[in-house]
Design a protein around this motif. Structure first.
Motif, PDB file in Angstrom:
ATOM      1  N   ARG A   7      60.361  92.180  52.704  1.00  0.00           N
ATOM      2  CA  ARG A   7      60.285  92.558  54.205  1.00  0.00           C
ATOM      3  C   ARG A   7      61.107  93.945  55.146  1.00  0.00           C
ATOM      4  O   ARG A   7      60.674  94.387  55.846  1.00  0.00           O
ATOM      5  CB  ARG A   7      62.168  91.922  54.226  1.00  0.00           C
ATOM      6  N   TYR A  39      57.865  95.708  55.690  1.00  0.00           N
ATOM      7  CA  TYR A  39      56.910  95.526  56.156  1.00  0.00           C
ATOM      8  C   TYR A  39      57.778  95.886  57.562  1.00  0.00           C
ATOM      9  O   TYR A  39      57.047  96.428  58.292  1.00  0.00           O
ATOM     10  CB  TYR A  39      56.827  94.243  56.151  1.00  0.00           C
ATOM     11  N   LYS A  40      59.298  96.028  57.631  1.00  0.00           N
ATOM     12  CA  LYS A  40      59.738  96.290  59.328  1.00  0.00           C
ATOM     13  C   LYS A  40      59.811  97.734  59.031  1.00  0.00           C
ATOM     14  O   LYS A  40      59.287  98.022  60.527  1.00  0.00           O
ATOM     15  CB  LYS A  40      60.954  96.063  58.805  1.00  0.00           C
ATOM     16  N   CYS A  89      56.024  98.560  60.340  1.00  0.00           N
ATOM     17  CA  CYS A  89      55.713  97.903  61.395  1.00  0.00           C
ATOM     18  C   CYS A  89      56.935  98.906  62.810  1.00  0.00           C
ATOM     19  O   CYS A  89      56.587  99.458  64.228  1.00  0.00           O
ATOM     20  CB  CYS A  89      56.525  96.316  62.163  1.00  0.00           C
ATOM     21  N   GLU A  90      57.866  99.467  62.563  1.00  0.00           N
ATOM     22  CA  GLU A  90      58.571 100.173  63.409  1.00  0.00           C
ATOM     23  C   GLU A  90      57.746 102.051  63.621  1.00  0.00           C
ATOM     24  O   GLU A  90      57.136 102.048  64.328  1.00  0.00           O
ATOM     25  CB  GLU A  90      60.141 100.666  63.122  1.00  0.00           C
ATOM     26  N   SER A 110      51.441  96.370  61.686  1.00  0.00           N
ATOM     27  CA  SER A 110      52.479  96.813  60.148  1.00  0.00           C
ATOM     28  C   SER A 110      51.775  97.977  59.686  1.00  0.00           C
ATOM     29  O   SER A 110      51.959  98.263  58.768  1.00  0.00           O
ATOM     30  CB  SER A 110      52.103  96.331  59.439  1.00  0.00           C
TER      31      SER A 110
END
Length: 91
Positions: free
Chosen positions: A19, A22-23, A26-27, A57
């Protein structure tokens, strides 16, 4: 491949939380998209852009635009631009 002679015991790398990875992706994608849009606006090229992809992503942006936008992005050192499909856009 032969193993190196090392007297230290093997310690596996700590596992990363998917997670978090992935975060972070995405950022990074959101920041890259903003950079591309800022570049296009600063060079007054937004009128030649028909569509811009949403952030995902991966730090990648897909554009539907005129050839001159692609050429300008290719000349910019901060971007690696390529063409996947030739489309004739009529205005």
């Amino acid at each position: 491949m032969p193993r190196e002679n090392d007297s230290r015991p093997y310690r596996p790398s700590p596992r990363l939380d998917r997670r978090a990875v992935y975060k972070a992706g995405c950022e990074e994608s959101l920041e890259f998209r903003a950079t591309v849009l800022n570049f296009l606006q600063a060079h007054q090229l937004m009128g030649a852009v028909k569509w811009v992809s949403e952030p995902g992503s991966l730090p990648m942006v897909t554009l539907r635009c005129h050839e001159r936008v692609l050429e300008r992005l290719r000349k910019a050192p901060e971007f690696e631009a390529g063409q996947s499909l030739t489309l004739e856009l009529q205005s």
